[in-house]
Design an enzyme around this catalytic site. Structure first.
Site, PDB file in Angstrom:
ATOM      1  N   ARG A  60       0.822  -1.216   0.000  1.00 49.99           N
ATOM      2  CA  ARG A  60       0.000   0.000   0.000  1.00 49.99           C
ATOM      3  C   ARG A  60       0.851   1.258   0.000  1.00 49.99           C
ATOM      4  O   ARG A  60       2.054   1.230   0.222  1.00 49.99           O
ATOM      5  CB  ARG A  60      -0.937  -0.002   1.218  1.00 49.99           C
ATOM      6  CG  ARG A  60      -2.004  -1.091   1.227  1.00 49.99           C
ATOM      7  CD  ARG A  60      -3.104  -0.860   0.205  1.00 49.99           C
ATOM      8  NE  ARG A  60      -3.695   0.442   0.319  1.00 49.99           N
ATOM      9  CZ  ARG A  60      -4.806   0.720   1.014  1.00 49.99           C
ATOM     10  NH1 ARG A  60      -5.441  -0.215   1.662  1.00 49.99           N
ATOM     11  NH2 ARG A  60      -5.256   1.958   1.057  1.00 49.99           N
ATOM     12  N   LYS A  74       1.198 -13.780  -1.036  1.00 51.14           N
ATOM     13  CA  LYS A  74       0.035 -13.368  -0.231  1.00 51.14           C
ATOM     14  C   LYS A  74       0.383 -12.535   0.999  1.00 51.14           C
ATOM     15  O   LYS A  74      -0.391 -12.441   1.950  1.00 51.14           O
ATOM     16  CB  LYS A  74      -0.831 -14.562   0.141  1.00 51.14           C
ATOM     17  CG  LYS A  74      -1.426 -15.258  -1.071  1.00 51.14           C
ATOM     18  CD  LYS A  74      -2.505 -16.221  -0.714  1.00 51.14           C
ATOM     19  CE  LYS A  74      -3.056 -16.928  -1.919  1.00 51.14           C
ATOM     20  NZ  LYS A  74      -3.703 -16.103  -2.894  1.00 51.14           N
ATOM     21  N   HIS A  86      17.809  -5.975   2.934  1.00 53.93           N
ATOM     22  CA  HIS A  86      18.139  -7.364   3.269  1.00 53.93           C
ATOM     23  C   HIS A  86      17.110  -7.925   4.245  1.00 53.93           C
ATOM     24  O   HIS A  86      17.445  -8.425   5.318  1.00 53.93           O
ATOM     25  CB  HIS A  86      19.559  -7.485   3.829  1.00 53.93           C
ATOM     26  CG  HIS A  86      20.567  -6.738   3.022  1.00 53.93           C
ATOM     27  ND1 HIS A  86      20.866  -7.060   1.721  1.00 53.93           N
ATOM     28  CD2 HIS A  86      21.313  -5.649   3.314  1.00 53.93           C
ATOM     29  CE1 HIS A  86      21.769  -6.216   1.250  1.00 53.93           C
ATOM     30  NE2 HIS A  86      22.050  -5.343   2.201  1.00 53.93           N
ATOM     31  N   TYR A  94       1.503 -10.396   7.565  1.00 48.80           N
ATOM     32  CA  TYR A  94       0.725  -9.158   7.589  1.00 48.80           C
ATOM     33  C   TYR A  94       1.522  -8.073   8.306  1.00 48.80           C
ATOM     34  O   TYR A  94       1.879  -8.222   9.481  1.00 48.80           O
ATOM     35  CB  TYR A  94      -0.626  -9.345   8.288  1.00 48.80           C
ATOM     36  CG  TYR A  94      -1.380  -8.038   8.344  1.00 48.80           C
ATOM     37  CD1 TYR A  94      -1.856  -7.445   7.181  1.00 48.80           C
ATOM     38  CD2 TYR A  94      -1.559  -7.371   9.548  1.00 48.80           C
ATOM     39  CE1 TYR A  94      -2.508  -6.222   7.217  1.00 48.80           C
ATOM     40  CE2 TYR A  94      -2.216  -6.150   9.597  1.00 48.80           C
ATOM     41  CZ  TYR A  94      -2.684  -5.580   8.428  1.00 48.80           C
ATOM     42  OH  TYR A  94      -3.322  -4.368   8.466  1.00 48.80           O
ATOM     43  N   ASN A 115      -1.533  -3.154  14.890  1.00 47.12           N
ATOM     44  CA  ASN A 115      -1.298  -1.739  15.157  1.00 47.12           C
ATOM     45  C   ASN A 115      -2.446  -1.039  15.876  1.00 47.12           C
ATOM     46  O   ASN A 115      -2.415   0.164  16.045  1.00 47.12           O
ATOM     47  CB  ASN A 115      -0.982  -0.996  13.861  1.00 47.12           C
ATOM     48  CG  ASN A 115      -2.156  -0.955  12.907  1.00 47.12           C
ATOM     49  OD1 ASN A 115      -3.195  -1.571  13.132  1.00 47.12           O
ATOM     50  ND2 ASN A 115      -1.993  -0.239  11.808  1.00 47.12           N
ATOM     51  N   ALA A 157       8.459 -19.231  17.076  1.00 46.21           N
ATOM     52  CA  ALA A 157       7.239 -19.516  16.322  1.00 46.21           C
ATOM     53  C   ALA A 157       6.047 -19.618  17.262  1.00 46.21           C
ATOM     54  O   ALA A 157       6.137 -20.188  18.348  1.00 46.21           O
ATOM     55  CB  ALA A 157       7.405 -20.809  15.533  1.00 46.21           C
TER      56      ALA A 157
END
Length: 192
Positions: A60, A74, A86, A94, A115, A157
């Site tokens: 965006r 995606k 890098h 996202y 956010n 993770a």
């Protein structure tokens, strides 16, 4: 006026939109870019050399991206964002508005950065995470608004990060707790 300017040796698939929307200046993409099918890059975006996307990527407006950045299939970069050089953003990441990502950063598949502290309930403004140079974010990790991930820190993770992670520290669990960085994880990423 051209909607975008691309440097030398760029490959832009037929089913790609670069310079989407009405903006005063064209989108600028450096040398050696590869932008794959289904991707949309809005206007008012500046991208360095050796930019590579997977398929169906969205970038965006108001985004600045450095050199040698991979944006996986995606992945969504929701604008007003700064990404260093890098950097490797894997599949389905996202990145929300008002996020800052330093150099030599790895963000694993399906990581979600946020956010908005209280979505829809209040209007406190938006504040994305800050990820400092050399940090790694594991697959499916979630970073809450306004957190800072310190230089060379590592988020395991699936972790949910609710508070800042100091440099050279491991964050693991839900909510994430902080631990010493294990010996094999010490030092900077080797993306460049």
């Amino acid at each position: 006026m051209s909607r975008f300017v691309c440097g030398d040796d760029c490959t832009v698939d037929d089913d790609v939109t670069v310079g989407h929307g009405e903006f005063d200046a064209p989108t600028r993409v450096g040398d050696g870019a590869t932008i794959r099918a289904g991707s949309i890059v809005y206007g008012d975006v500046t991208i360095g050399d050796e930019f590579t996307t997977g398929h169906d990527v969205l970038v965006r407006e108001g985004t600045t991206i450095g050199d040698d950045v991979l944006v996986g299939t995606k992945t969504v970069i929701d604008g007003q964002t700064t990404i260093g050089s890098h950097v490797s953003l894997q599949t389905n990441v996202y990145i929300p508005t008002e996020t800052t990502i330093g150099d030599n950063v790895f963000i694993g598949p399906s990581a979600a950065l946020t956010n908005d502290e209280y979505p829809i309930r209040t209007d406190n403004g938006l504040e994305g995470p800050t990820i400092e140079d050399g940090a790694s974010i594991g697959a499916n990790a979630t970073l809450l608004p306004g957190v800072t991930i310190g230089e060379n820190a590592f988020v395991a993770a699936g972790s949910v990060v609710t508070d800042d992670v100091p440099p050279d520290t491991l964050a693991v669990g839900t909510p994430a707790t902080l631990q010493d960085l294990p010996k094999p994880l010490e030092g900077a990423n080797q993306i460049a």
